[in-house]
Design an enzyme around this catalytic site. Sequence first.
Site, PDB file in Angstrom:
ATOM      1  N   ARG A  47      -4.302   5.560 -15.694  1.00 56.86           N
ATOM      2  CA  ARG A  47      -3.441   6.483 -14.932  1.00 56.86           C
ATOM      3  C   ARG A  47      -4.121   7.847 -14.803  1.00 56.86           C
ATOM      4  O   ARG A  47      -4.029   8.523 -13.786  1.00 56.86           O
ATOM      5  CB  ARG A  47      -2.048   6.621 -15.574  1.00 56.86           C
ATOM      6  CG  ARG A  47      -1.186   7.656 -14.884  1.00 56.86           C
ATOM      7  CD  ARG A  47       0.312   7.532 -15.099  1.00 56.86           C
ATOM      8  NE  ARG A  47       0.730   7.067 -16.390  1.00 56.86           N
ATOM      9  CZ  ARG A  47       0.699   7.775 -17.522  1.00 56.86           C
ATOM     10  NH1 ARG A  47       0.252   9.014 -17.531  1.00 56.86           N
ATOM     11  NH2 ARG A  47       1.107   7.238 -18.651  1.00 56.86           N
ATOM     12  N   TYR A  99       4.834  13.225  10.923  1.00 55.22           N
ATOM     13  CA  TYR A  99       5.145  11.825  10.625  1.00 55.22           C
ATOM     14  C   TYR A  99       6.587  11.756  10.087  1.00 55.22           C
ATOM     15  O   TYR A  99       6.979  12.580   9.247  1.00 55.22           O
ATOM     16  CB  TYR A  99       4.134  11.288   9.598  1.00 55.22           C
ATOM     17  CG  TYR A  99       4.563   9.996   8.964  1.00 55.22           C
ATOM     18  CD1 TYR A  99       4.812   8.871   9.750  1.00 55.22           C
ATOM     19  CD2 TYR A  99       4.755   9.886   7.593  1.00 55.22           C
ATOM     20  CE1 TYR A  99       5.239   7.684   9.185  1.00 55.22           C
ATOM     21  CE2 TYR A  99       5.162   8.704   7.011  1.00 55.22           C
ATOM     22  CZ  TYR A  99       5.414   7.607   7.813  1.00 55.22           C
ATOM     23  OH  TYR A  99       5.842   6.435   7.245  1.00 55.22           O
ATOM     24  N   ASP A 171      -2.471  17.870   6.965  1.00 54.15           N
ATOM     25  CA  ASP A 171      -2.525  16.404   7.008  1.00 54.15           C
ATOM     26  C   ASP A 171      -3.566  16.041   8.068  1.00 54.15           C
ATOM     27  O   ASP A 171      -3.345  16.205   9.261  1.00 54.15           O
ATOM     28  CB  ASP A 171      -1.129  15.865   7.362  1.00 54.15           C
ATOM     29  CG  ASP A 171      -1.088  14.338   7.459  1.00 54.15           C
ATOM     30  OD1 ASP A 171      -2.154  13.730   7.650  1.00 54.15           O
ATOM     31  OD2 ASP A 171       0.016  13.775   7.364  1.00 54.15           O
ATOM     32  N   LYS A 196      -4.871   4.694   6.741  1.00 50.62           N
ATOM     33  CA  LYS A 196      -5.211   4.704   8.157  1.00 50.62           C
ATOM     34  C   LYS A 196      -6.739   4.662   8.330  1.00 50.62           C
ATOM     35  O   LYS A 196      -7.357   3.700   7.956  1.00 50.62           O
ATOM     36  CB  LYS A 196      -4.550   5.929   8.808  1.00 50.62           C
ATOM     37  CG  LYS A 196      -3.042   6.063   8.464  1.00 50.62           C
ATOM     38  CD  LYS A 196      -2.247   4.916   8.987  1.00 50.62           C
ATOM     39  CE  LYS A 196      -0.759   4.860   8.664  1.00 50.62           C
ATOM     40  NZ  LYS A 196      -0.098   5.695   7.734  1.00 50.62           N
TER      41      LYS A 196
HETATM   42  C1  LIG Z   1       0.178  11.462   9.781  1.00 47.67           C
HETATM   43  C2  LIG Z   1       0.697  10.674   8.619  1.00 47.67           C
HETATM   44  N1  LIG Z   1       0.840  11.282   7.441  1.00 47.67           N
HETATM   45  C3  LIG Z   1       1.317  10.612   6.357  1.00 47.67           C
HETATM   46  C4  LIG Z   1       1.690   9.285   6.428  1.00 47.67           C
HETATM   47  C5  LIG Z   1       2.223   8.587   5.211  1.00 47.67           C
HETATM   48  O1  LIG Z   1       1.239   7.765   4.672  1.00 47.67           O
HETATM   49  P1  LIG Z   1       1.523   6.391   3.878  1.00 47.67           P
HETATM   50  O2  LIG Z   1       2.187   5.470   4.841  1.00 47.67           O
HETATM   51  O3  LIG Z   1       0.150   5.961   3.456  1.00 47.67           O
HETATM   52  O4  LIG Z   1       2.417   6.741   2.736  1.00 47.67           O
HETATM   53  C6  LIG Z   1       1.538   8.616   7.647  1.00 47.67           C
HETATM   54  C7  LIG Z   1       1.941   7.205   7.759  1.00 47.67           C
HETATM   55  O5  LIG Z   1       2.069   6.669   8.845  1.00 47.67           O
HETATM   56  C8  LIG Z   1       1.041   9.327   8.767  1.00 47.67           C
HETATM   57  O6  LIG Z   1       0.895   8.740   9.970  1.00 47.67           O
END
Ligand SMILES: Cc1ncc(COP(=O)(O)O)c(C=O)c1O
Length: 381
Positions: A47, A99, A171, A196
């Site tokens: 961890r 998101y 992000d 992604k």
């Molecule tokens: C721009 C963006 N940020 C964060 C996330 C969240 O990521 P996760 O699905 O890996 O938890 C996503 C998921 O689609 C995303 O498109």
Amino acid sequence: MKFNTKAIHGGQHHEEHTGAVMPPVFQTSTFAQKSPGVLINGYEYSRGANPTRTALENALASIENGARGLAFSSGLAATDCVMKLLKPNDEVIAMDDLYGGTYRMFTRIYQDMGIKFHFVDMNDLDKFQSLINENTKLVWVETPTNPLMKVVDIAAIAKITKAKNILFAVDNTFATPYLQRPIDLGADIVMHSATKYLGGHSDVIAGALIIKDAELGDKMHFLQFATGATLGPQDSYLVLRGIKTLHLRVQRHSENGQKVAEYLAKHPKVAKVYYPGLENHPNHDIAKKQMSGQFGGMVSFTFKSGAKADAIKFLEDLKVFTLAESLGGVESLANHPALMTHASIPEPKRKEIGITDDLVRLSVGIEDADDLINDIEQAFS
Ligand SMILES: Cc1ncc(COP(=O)(O)O)c(C=O)c1O
């Protein structure tokens, strides 16, 4: 080292006992100790740290030019770790287009814990600045945004946050460090849904934080270790493997994305195309300045009819594109944000920011662009 070399070698060295070029998947929860509290090679319990995860975290720090990388069990777990820096009464200014899961975490978990959120289009710098007060502790930006592909000037925001001593997190999931490196532009923290483009093959759920400052990196590692949302060794291996071809994949995603966006822009059934690589994108100039000459594989569009039924029929009829959540994998995916990825945003709020019921989001993959365009054409007809 330049980016393409860093993607392969950044922070990496061969395994010392066998010379293995790729780190083994250290599928172990714990590590033997020489004497109580005396560790053999710095590892104690997975961890806290695991050698396969360390290899990935070093690669993450290298490609985003940060002091420290941390790998999480999902993108949202990475975002959650940033939110744990905050206390009740602190305020966050976030981009208005995010998101859906990030919006859900902010409004349904942290708002209830006493943190105040302001959602604003940060292209309006005056409005953004008017929201800053002594409680403002964090600015959270996606650029390009999911799903409306808004672009925010990272350097302009960083200038303001730096002067006011406010943490600035970006992000960078849509752009990837191949196209855009927020830390170089002044951000403090970069977040990724590594699910992604970093993973790149739709076979892993993972998240990442890259922190500019080593001391803040230690603090965030403590938060991660103390709360536990770390990435397992097998998934760490998969993301590390993905990063090694990131530059090649994102080049092709971007070439195909540009072609699909240009095709859609001319299509008689299409009302509006959202893609920062189009010259008529409202922030094309900022995108050109802060992204490295290409604009990624994410393209959204709406229908001239404005009809939800048209968007749904189109999505049902695609054959090469798969109708599915997620993005950034080698294969092309298509999504209806209002019914899928952004369904957790209340309808009035969706309408207010422009996530209409005829909006379709495409994650353009690395197949042959002609096949993708032919697929879109047959779905339209
Ligand atoms: C721009 C963006 N940020 C964060 C996330 C969240 O990521 P996760 O699905 O890996 O938890 C996503 C998921 O689609 C995303 O498109």
